[in-house]
Design a protein around this motif. Structure first.
Motif, PDB file in Angstrom:
ATOM      1  N   THR A   1       0.832  -1.200   0.000  1.00 59.41           N
ATOM      2  CA  THR A   1       0.000   0.000   0.000  1.00 59.41           C
ATOM      3  C   THR A   1       0.869   1.254   0.000  1.00 59.41           C
ATOM      4  N   ASP A   2       0.332   2.263  -0.641  1.00 60.54           N
ATOM      5  CA  ASP A   2       1.089   3.497  -0.792  1.00 60.54           C
ATOM      6  C   ASP A   2       0.906   4.350   0.442  1.00 60.54           C
ATOM      7  N   GLY A   3       1.886   4.314   1.314  1.00 62.92           N
ATOM      8  CA  GLY A   3       1.778   5.112   2.530  1.00 62.92           C
ATOM      9  C   GLY A   3       2.279   6.519   2.301  1.00 62.92           C
ATOM     10  N   GLU A   4       2.552   6.807   1.027  1.00 59.41           N
ATOM     11  CA  GLU A   4       3.093   8.113   0.647  1.00 59.41           C
ATOM     12  C   GLU A   4       4.326   8.470   1.444  1.00 59.41           C
ATOM     13  N   VAL A   5       5.171   7.477   1.580  1.00 61.52           N
ATOM     14  CA  VAL A   5       6.439   7.680   2.263  1.00 61.52           C
ATOM     15  C   VAL A   5       7.538   7.550   1.234  1.00 61.52           C
ATOM     16  N   ASP A   6       8.486   8.460   1.281  1.00 63.41           N
ATOM     17  CA  ASP A   6       9.621   8.394   0.369  1.00 63.41           C
ATOM     18  C   ASP A   6      10.621   7.399   0.947  1.00 63.41           C
ATOM     19  N   TRP A   7      10.328   6.144   0.767  1.00 66.78           N
ATOM     20  CA  TRP A   7      11.109   5.125   1.461  1.00 66.78           C
ATOM     21  C   TRP A   7      12.528   5.005   0.925  1.00 66.78           C
ATOM     22  N   ILE A   8      12.702   5.359  -0.351  1.00 64.88           N
ATOM     23  CA  ILE A   8      14.052   5.261  -0.927  1.00 64.88           C
ATOM     24  C   ILE A   8      15.001   6.208  -0.195  1.00 64.88           C
ATOM     25  N   SER A   9      14.462   7.336   0.224  1.00 66.50           N
ATOM     26  CA  SER A   9      15.304   8.300   0.932  1.00 66.50           C
ATOM     27  C   SER A   9      15.628   7.861   2.341  1.00 66.50           C
ATOM     28  N   CYS A  10      14.991   6.816   2.795  1.00 64.99           N
ATOM     29  CA  CYS A  10      15.197   6.382   4.172  1.00 64.99           C
ATOM     30  C   CYS A  10      16.422   5.498   4.344  1.00 64.99           C
ATOM     31  N   PHE A  11      16.994   5.080   3.253  1.00 65.76           N
ATOM     32  CA  PHE A  11      18.246   4.337   3.378  1.00 65.76           C
ATOM     33  C   PHE A  11      19.281   5.291   3.976  1.00 65.76           C
ATOM     34  N   PRO A  12      20.116   4.798   4.892  1.00 66.38           N
ATOM     35  CA  PRO A  12      21.055   5.708   5.541  1.00 66.38           C
ATOM     36  C   PRO A  12      22.122   6.209   4.567  1.00 66.38           C
ATOM     37  N   GLU A  13      22.730   7.286   4.969  1.00 63.48           N
ATOM     38  CA  GLU A  13      23.815   7.856   4.171  1.00 63.48           C
ATOM     39  C   GLU A  13      25.011   6.920   4.178  1.00 63.48           C
ATOM     40  N   GLY A  14      25.876   7.153   3.259  1.00 71.46           N
ATOM     41  CA  GLY A  14      27.099   6.350   3.238  1.00 71.46           C
ATOM     42  C   GLY A  14      26.911   5.088   2.432  1.00 71.46           C
ATOM     43  N   GLU A  15      27.995   4.368   2.328  1.00 73.29           N
ATOM     44  CA  GLU A  15      28.000   3.169   1.511  1.00 73.29           C
ATOM     45  C   GLU A  15      27.054   2.118   2.095  1.00 73.29           C
ATOM     46  N   THR A  16      26.286   1.482   1.218  1.00 73.02           N
ATOM     47  CA  THR A  16      25.383   0.435   1.695  1.00 73.02           C
ATOM     48  C   THR A  16      25.944  -0.929   1.329  1.00 73.02           C
ATOM     49  N   GLN A  17      25.307  -1.963   1.908  1.00 72.05           N
ATOM     50  CA  GLN A  17      25.706  -3.340   1.610  1.00 72.05           C
ATOM     51  C   GLN A  17      24.811  -3.952   0.552  1.00 72.05           C
ATOM     52  N   LEU A  18      23.954  -3.135  -0.016  1.00 70.01           N
ATOM     53  CA  LEU A  18      22.914  -3.658  -0.896  1.00 70.01           C
ATOM     54  C   LEU A  18      23.464  -4.461  -2.066  1.00 70.01           C
ATOM     55  N   LYS A  19      22.915  -5.674  -2.174  1.00 72.93           N
ATOM     56  CA  LYS A  19      23.259  -6.543  -3.299  1.00 72.93           C
ATOM     57  C   LYS A  19      22.066  -6.668  -4.244  1.00 72.93           C
ATOM     58  N   SER A  20      20.883  -6.651  -3.624  1.00 79.41           N
ATOM     59  CA  SER A  20      19.690  -6.841  -4.432  1.00 79.41           C
ATOM     60  C   SER A  20      18.555  -5.967  -3.921  1.00 79.41           C
ATOM     61  N   LEU A  21      17.961  -5.200  -4.820  1.00 80.70           N
ATOM     62  CA  LEU A  21      16.835  -4.349  -4.481  1.00 80.70           C
ATOM     63  C   LEU A  21      15.766  -4.526  -5.544  1.00 80.70           C
ATOM     64  N   SER A  22      14.627  -5.119  -5.142  1.00 82.10           N
ATOM     65  CA  SER A  22      13.540  -5.353  -6.100  1.00 82.10           C
ATOM     66  C   SER A  22      12.276  -4.711  -5.591  1.00 82.10           C
ATOM     67  N   PHE A  23      11.779  -3.756  -6.329  1.00 83.95           N
ATOM     68  CA  PHE A  23      10.522  -3.126  -5.917  1.00 83.95           C
ATOM     69  C   PHE A  23       9.571  -2.952  -7.097  1.00 83.95           C
ATOM     70  N   ASP A  24       9.651  -3.865  -8.061  1.00 87.64           N
ATOM     71  CA  ASP A  24       8.779  -3.683  -9.231  1.00 87.64           C
ATOM     72  C   ASP A  24       7.299  -3.827  -8.928  1.00 87.64           C
ATOM     73  N   CYS A  25       6.977  -4.429  -7.791  1.00 82.67           N
ATOM     74  CA  CYS A  25       5.549  -4.572  -7.473  1.00 82.67           C
ATOM     75  C   CYS A  25       5.024  -3.398  -6.643  1.00 82.67           C
ATOM     76  N   VAL A  26       5.900  -2.497  -6.262  1.00 87.83           N
ATOM     77  CA  VAL A  26       5.458  -1.343  -5.479  1.00 87.83           C
ATOM     78  C   VAL A  26       4.852  -0.335  -6.455  1.00 87.83           C
TER      79      VAL A  26
END
Lengths: 236, 624
Positions: B216-241
């Motif tokens: 559900t669209d909570g109208e939150v800018d969730w992408i901006s919520c990732f912390p600053e600095g280098e992340t450990q992200l290997k996989s990010l899938s949000f095509d169903c959002v």
């Protein structure tokens, strides 16, 4: 396990291979498909009542066959996928007419359909060990509905339902005969929770107010008769 | 398809109960002292003579068992003796629970003490097709609550068909400081707010995969919520959002995620935006392209060189998305075609002429998903080039029963002749023949998954007019590795006799609008020893058929029967005779049963359970 061996005679027009019933198999136990288009589902007793007029009507239907009654969750494609595709237009425009019509009730997902696009109601028949859900929006008249219902429960009724449909309920004497006999009578529960005879009100009103349908034995529907009789008297 | 991992899922719960030696331990200890005794190595095994070697043996065992990863092997090990059971429990780090209601969270936390990864599945598959009323259950809440206390070191959670709330996600994010991987498949109940919390608090996050879930669209800018600095992200899938995202924030995130390999964007990311992401992350191996349409078609400006961006992604092997694609831009992917192993066009209305120039270069494709808009002609093109194809899925563009159906046995047979290594197929069509099925059974002996959906119900072989019995018979007979089968079309009991006779490895069977009598069900229940999941709808099977499987139900994960001819009394008898099986009965709406349909069972869902019937069943569910 109730075992009915209805002899189902079908008149299929050339070129029509819609539905799986052309195999000529007796599917007395499996009358689940509700083909309303090319086929007349007649039991042996009422075969005589096929008239030229009926055949003409059928031919008309060839030109524009009405859609089959949609079944919930079939074909098994997730609403997620259907929703994504429903926003797309056909490229070649070949065979996908109606694909843009995403509110045809195909999704079975009542939450995604716009208001009034589908009207699923449960249909049960006294004594039948199953009930079905149908989308009332797919039918235009009581006759359509009657055909679909008789097909749905054909294996069970063995012709008692009769091909004449519900129009006869408007005819007072016929109504009384039917109610007194062992024939089945379709009734429905409306928005107010009242049980009424199907055919009482204009079609659109019926579709809007019908919550569920129960096909009961004529003799049991006597209690509902007064309203219908009132209606007949008023209309004649 | 990761069926291999779940293959032979002798579930946790089954082995807990079946071994009488472990019966005493299978009950969760009622007091903490007995729990301590239960785990302590000082609790000498009753089957060793002297204490000392036993202790040493357990240490050795512990070291050895750490290398054992397969569930199958581990379940076998745990049955050897109490000592082994105990050590195995201490060294199992990944737990798979195929049905969240087969045991309680307490049982999990009492037996396994060092869980780092949890895979949990909730609702049965037919819930995806609106055959189950909403709010049926499968809540993640009790699981996250229990694991939050028991496993603060938890790193990975993989959920399928569970009901997950934002609060659950918040608790998860707060409770597991080392959390690394969250995968939600076909889940619902949460929104962008919950995602934002996970993005923000899980500093070690490597994987955030939201797949076919309702968000559900909570109208939150969730992408901006990732912390600053280098992340450990290997996989990010949000095509169903299905809500717009802050592209600048996404771009910034990609820039500071040097380990990013998989990125699946949603349709709100335009082609030019995608281009910018690709330029910043040429190391990507898997890309979900979002809309694949440019934002605005500006006339004078220089358009980005999309093909060059693709060319730069030398490691790209998996491509999907194309949700609102503009055909002229499709050729941009050509540079990567030769390297692609997986291509998903199933959201794109691609015609044969659009497909052919692309697929011609895809020699290495192993997984191909598409819409039937590619027609038999497109399938023939696939068959001509994709000799390495292992998995094919063709979905209907017009998913209605009476749609035209542009593909048929022609494309199907072409695939069988061209793609001999085929292992898995899902095919929606309106016309099929027994001959084509037989051909595939002979051409593709490696098939493990065969799912055919002839969309018009009860349709026979459209050439001979006969039932589809022989075709499916050939499939089960010749495809000796078959573990999953979904049938359709006009089928008599004969088809099921074939399935029972030859389907000896079948674990999952899906049946709809098929069969003539209870014999069909009996053939299957008596003939298929490996059957784990049986899902049936709208078929004339009743109480007699149901009873023919009494010897099997405890060894199965579940049985689903909807719109068949079951009676309440029949189901009650089964419930009465099988004490370790939970028998749920409900309708397709959440309204209460009518008096006159009380005896009729619309849906039966039954499954084994170690901890008895669930306590969270909603009103419309009756547990017999």
């Amino acid at each position: 396990m109730i075992n009915f061996e209805a002899t189902e005679l079908r008149l299929g027009l050339p070129g029509g291979n819609h539905g799986g019933d052309m195999a000529g198999k007796s599917n007395g136990k499996r009358g689940f498909s509700e083909t309303v288009d090319l086929k007349l589902n007649l039991s042996s007793t009422s075969m005589d009542s096929v008239t030229k007029v009926d055949l003409e009507n059928m031919k008309e239907k060839v030109v524009k066959p009405p859609a089959k009654a949609q079944v919930v969750g079939w074909p098994p494609v997730r609403s997620f996928r259907k929703n994504v595709m429903s926003g797309q237009k056909p490229t070649t425009g070949e065979a996908v007419e109606g694909a843009a019509d995403k509110t045809s009730g195909s999704s079975g997902d009542t939450s995604s359909a716009s208001a009034g696009a589908v009207a699923y109601v449960k249909v049960s028949m006294d004594g039948a060990p199953y009930l079905r859900k149908i989308d009332l929006k797919l039918y235009k008249t009581y006759q359509d509905l009657s055909d679909a219902l008789s097909k749905m429960f054909s294996s069970f009724t063995t012709g008692n339902y009769g091909p004449q449909g519900m129009k006869d309920f408007m005819n007072e004497s016929k109504l009384i005969d039917l109610l007194n006999g062992s024939d089945y009578v379709p009734t429905y529960e409306d928005k107010d929770g009242d049980w009424m005879l199907v055919g009482d009100v204009p079609w659109e009103m019926f579709v809007d107010s019908c919550k569920r349908i129960r096909i009961m034995k004529g003799s049991e529907a006597i209690g509902l008769a007064p309203r219908a009789l009132e209606k007949c008297k008023n209309s004649s | 398809m990761r069926e291999d991992n779940l293959e032979m899922s002798e579930n946790v719960e089954r082995y807990l109960q079946l071994d009488p030696r472990s019966a005493a331990i299978s009950q969760p200890p009622s007091s903490s002292s007995s729990a301590a005794a239960f785990v302590s190595p000082a609790n000498k095994s009753r089957n060793c003579n002297s204490p000392c070697p036993d202790h040493v043996l357990e240490n050795v065992l512990e070291n050895v068992l750490q290398f054992l990863t397969s569930k199958c092997d581990r379940n076998a090990v745990s049955l050897v003796c109490k000592s082994w059971w105990r050590v195995e429990a201490q060294t199992r780090f990944e737990v798979f629970i195929g049905n969240c209601y087969s045991l309680s969270p307490d049982r999990l936390t009492h037996r396994f003490k060092r869980v780092r990864s949890l895979v949990l599945k909730g609702k049965p598959r037919f819930a995806d097709f609106n055959l189950m009323p909403p709010n049926w259950g499968a809540q993640f809440a009790p699981w996250v609550a229990a694991t939050a206390k028991a496993y603060p070191w938890l790193e990975k959670v993989h959920l399928k068909r569970m009901f997950v709330t934002d609060d659950d996600l918040a608790l998860l994010a707060e409770s597991f400081p080392g959390f690394k991987e969250l995968t939600l498949v076909c889940c619902e109940g949460f929104g962008t707010s919950g995602i934002a919390i996970v993005a923000n608090k899980c500093r070690q996050l490597k994987v955030l995969d939201l797949i076919e879930s309702e968000v559900t669209d909570g109208e939150v800018d969730w992408i901006s919520c990732f912390p600053e600095g280098e992340t450990q992200l290997k996989s990010l899938s949000f095509d169903c959002v299905d809500s717009s995202i802050n592209f600048k924030a996404l771009e910034g995130l990609v820039v500071r995620s040097p380990f990013l390999e998989k990125l699946r964007t949603n349709r709100f990311v335009s082609l030019d935006e995608l281009h910018r992401l690709m330029v910043r992350a040429p190391q990507l191996t898997s890309l979900g392209t979002g809309s694949f349409s440019p934002e605005d078609v500006s006339q004078g400006e220089q358009e980005p060189d999309y093909a060059a961006a693709f060319r730069a992604c030398k490691s790209l092997v998996c491509l999907s998305g194309f949700k609102e694609f503009t055909p002229e831009y499709l050729p941009a992917i050509s540079p990567v075609c030769a390297n692609l192993t997986s291509l998903n066009f199933s959201y794109a209305n691609i015609s044969p002429d659009m497909l052919k120039p692309i697929i011609r270069n895809c020699h290495n494709i192993r997984v191909f998903w598409a819409l039937d808009s590619i027609c038999d002609e497109g399938l023939q093109a696939v068959a001509a080039t994709c000799k390495e194809l292992r998995e094919l899925r063709v979905f209907p563009f017009d998913p209605r029963e009476d749609s035209e159906g542009p593909i048929s046995e022609v494309g199907f047979q072409a695939i069988s002749e061209g793609c001999r290594k085929l292992e898995s197929i899902l095919y929606f069509c309106q016309r099929m023949t027994n001959g084509a099925l037989t051909a595939m059974s002979e051409n593709c002996p490696d098939l493990t998954v065969f799912r055919l959906c002839i969309m018009g119900r009860h349709r026979p072989d459209h050439v001979t007019g006969k039932p589809m019995d022989e075709g499916f018979g050939a499939i089960v007979k010749n495809c000796k590795k078959l573990t999953r089968l979904a049938v359709s079309g006009l089928l008599t009991d004969e088809a099921f006799s074939y399935i029972g006779e030859y389907g000896k490895l079948i674990r999952t069977l899906t049946v709809g609008f098929a069969g003539d009598s209870d014999m069909a069900l009996r053939y299957v229940l008596e003939g298929c020893p490996k059957l784990q999941k049986l899902e049936i709808r709208d078929s004339p099977f009743g109480d007699v058929g149901l009873r023919s499987g009494m010897h099997r139900y405890y060894n199965m994960r579940f049985l689903w029967m909807s719109s068949c001819t079951l009676s309440r009394g029949g189901c009650r008898d089964v419930a009465h005779d099988l004490s370790n099986v939970v028998v749920e009965v409900f309708g397709s709406d959440d309204d209460d049963d009518d008096d006159f349909t009380r005896d009729y069972v619309e849906t039966l869902y039954m499954y084994r359970s170690l901890d008895g019937p669930r306590k969270d069943a909603p009103k419309f569910v009756t547990i017999l």
